[in-house]
Motif scaffolding. Structure first.
Motif, PDB file in Angstrom:
ATOM      1  N   LYS A  89       0.792  -1.228   0.019  1.00 27.20           N
ATOM      2  CA  LYS A  89      -0.196   0.259  -0.044  1.00 27.20           C
ATOM      3  C   LYS A  89       0.766   1.435   0.053  1.00 27.20           C
ATOM      4  CE  LYS A  89      -4.592  -0.403   0.382  1.00 27.20           C
ATOM      5  NZ  LYS A  89      -5.418  -0.283  -0.659  1.00 27.20           N
ATOM      6  N   ARG A  90       1.944   1.212   0.586  1.00 25.91           N
ATOM      7  CA  ARG A  90       2.874   2.302   1.007  1.00 25.91           C
ATOM      8  C   ARG A  90       3.522   2.797  -0.422  1.00 25.91           C
ATOM      9  NH1 ARG A  90       8.240   3.446   2.000  1.00 25.91           N
ATOM     10  NH2 ARG A  90       8.696   5.508   3.206  1.00 25.91           N
ATOM     11  N   ASN A  91       3.818   1.809  -1.102  1.00 27.53           N
ATOM     12  CA  ASN A  91       4.472   1.793  -2.539  1.00 27.53           C
ATOM     13  C   ASN A  91       3.447   2.284  -3.553  1.00 27.53           C
ATOM     14  OD1 ASN A  91       6.990   1.318  -1.661  1.00 27.53           O
ATOM     15  ND2 ASN A  91       7.114  -0.644  -1.931  1.00 27.53           N
ATOM     16  N   GLN A  92       2.186   1.777  -3.374  1.00 33.01           N
ATOM     17  CA  GLN A  92       1.091   2.252  -4.155  1.00 33.01           C
ATOM     18  C   GLN A  92       1.193   3.654  -4.171  1.00 33.01           C
ATOM     19  OE1 GLN A  92      -2.249  -0.099  -3.649  1.00 33.01           O
ATOM     20  NE2 GLN A  92      -1.330  -2.044  -4.587  1.00 33.01           N
ATOM     21  N   TRP A  93       0.621   4.235  -2.983  1.00 36.26           N
ATOM     22  CA  TRP A  93       0.547   5.464  -2.673  1.00 36.26           C
ATOM     23  C   TRP A  93       1.887   6.550  -3.122  1.00 36.26           C
ATOM     24  CZ3 TRP A  93      -3.728   7.838  -2.419  1.00 36.26           C
ATOM     25  CH2 TRP A  93      -4.673   7.136  -1.547  1.00 36.26           C
ATOM     26  N   LEU A  94       3.181   5.947  -3.204  1.00 38.71           N
ATOM     27  CA  LEU A  94       4.401   6.710  -3.493  1.00 38.71           C
ATOM     28  C   LEU A  94       4.401   6.653  -5.210  1.00 38.71           C
ATOM     29  CD1 LEU A  94       6.882   5.168  -1.124  1.00 38.71           C
ATOM     30  CD2 LEU A  94       6.293   7.657  -1.249  1.00 38.71           C
ATOM     31  N   ALA A  98       4.174   9.977  -7.053  1.00 37.98           N
ATOM     32  CA  ALA A  98       5.209  10.314  -8.355  1.00 37.98           C
ATOM     33  C   ALA A  98       4.766  10.397  -9.662  1.00 37.98           C
ATOM     34  CB  ALA A  98       6.075   9.364  -8.327  1.00 37.98           C
ATOM     35  N   ILE A  99       3.841   9.655 -10.029  1.00 36.37           N
ATOM     36  CA  ILE A  99       3.067  10.005 -11.374  1.00 36.37           C
ATOM     37  C   ILE A  99       2.192  11.358 -11.385  1.00 36.37           C
ATOM     38  CG2 ILE A  99       1.273   9.092 -12.821  1.00 36.37           C
ATOM     39  CD1 ILE A  99       2.268   6.156 -12.108  1.00 36.37           C
ATOM     40  N   GLY A 100       1.625  11.422 -10.453  1.00 33.68           N
ATOM     41  CA  GLY A 100       0.845  12.881 -10.306  1.00 33.68           C
ATOM     42  C   GLY A 100       1.828  13.947 -10.358  1.00 33.68           C
ATOM     43  N   ILE A 101       3.049  13.977  -9.693  1.00 32.71           N
ATOM     44  CA  ILE A 101       3.748  15.200  -9.710  1.00 32.71           C
ATOM     45  C   ILE A 101       4.552  15.328 -11.214  1.00 32.71           C
ATOM     46  CG2 ILE A 101       6.207  15.844  -8.825  1.00 32.71           C
ATOM     47  CD1 ILE A 101       5.247  14.752  -6.083  1.00 32.71           C
ATOM     48  N   ILE A 102       4.831  14.020 -11.688  1.00 35.86           N
ATOM     49  CA  ILE A 102       5.603  14.039 -13.115  1.00 35.86           C
ATOM     50  C   ILE A 102       4.618  14.442 -13.827  1.00 35.86           C
ATOM     51  CG2 ILE A 102       6.402  12.487 -14.888  1.00 35.86           C
ATOM     52  CD1 ILE A 102       7.825  10.610 -12.609  1.00 35.86           C
ATOM     53  N   ALA A 103       3.270  14.148 -13.879  1.00 33.36           N
ATOM     54  CA  ALA A 103       2.363  14.884 -14.954  1.00 33.36           C
ATOM     55  C   ALA A 103       2.118  16.160 -14.768  1.00 33.36           C
ATOM     56  CB  ALA A 103       0.928  13.957 -14.797  1.00 33.36           C
TER      57      ALA A 103
END
Length: 123
Positions: A89-94, A98-103
């Motif tokens: 779960k922790r890695n899913q949120w990370l 990260a995908i949101g920040i990159i987008a």
């Protein structure tokens, strides 16, 4: 679900959109159609709504393209969900953060025109 969403789209098109446009046409002189296509309620219908010249066949083909597109999006969502289930779960949120920040970063870069010229040049 894909076919149900397409049925809901048809009900909205012929039950809400077209009667409102006809009502507006009668009172305001607004045209019902877009470039001669009476059922142009979406960008896809406006682009490919007169592909064959037969209104019924065009409607059927456009609907099939929408159904296939919805099915592809559904399969893509299941694929992404299956891949994400391999992580904690922790890695899913990370990963999602990260995908949101990159987008956001890429949208800002595209909007400002600051991407390197080599990205836009064809080889």
């Amino acid at each position: 679900m894909v076919i149900l969403s397409e049925v809901i789209s048809f009900v909205y098109l012929y039950g809400v959109y077209m009667p409102l446009k006809v009502h507006q046409q009668f009172f305001n002189g607004v045209r019902v159609d877009v470039n001669g296509n009476d059922v142009a309620s979406s960008l896809l219908a406006m682009l490919y709504g007169k592909f064959t010249g037969n209104a019924v066949l065009d409607l059927i083909l456009t609907s099939l393209v929408v159904i296939v597109g919805f099915a592809m999006l559904t399969a893509l969502g299941m694929m992404i969900g299956s891949i994400m289930s391999l992580f904690s779960k922790r890695n899913q949120w990370l990963i999602l953060a990260a995908i949101g920040i990159i987008a956001i970063f890429l949208i800002i870069m595209l909007g400002s025109g600051n991407l390197p010229a080599c990205i836009w040049q064809a080889s």
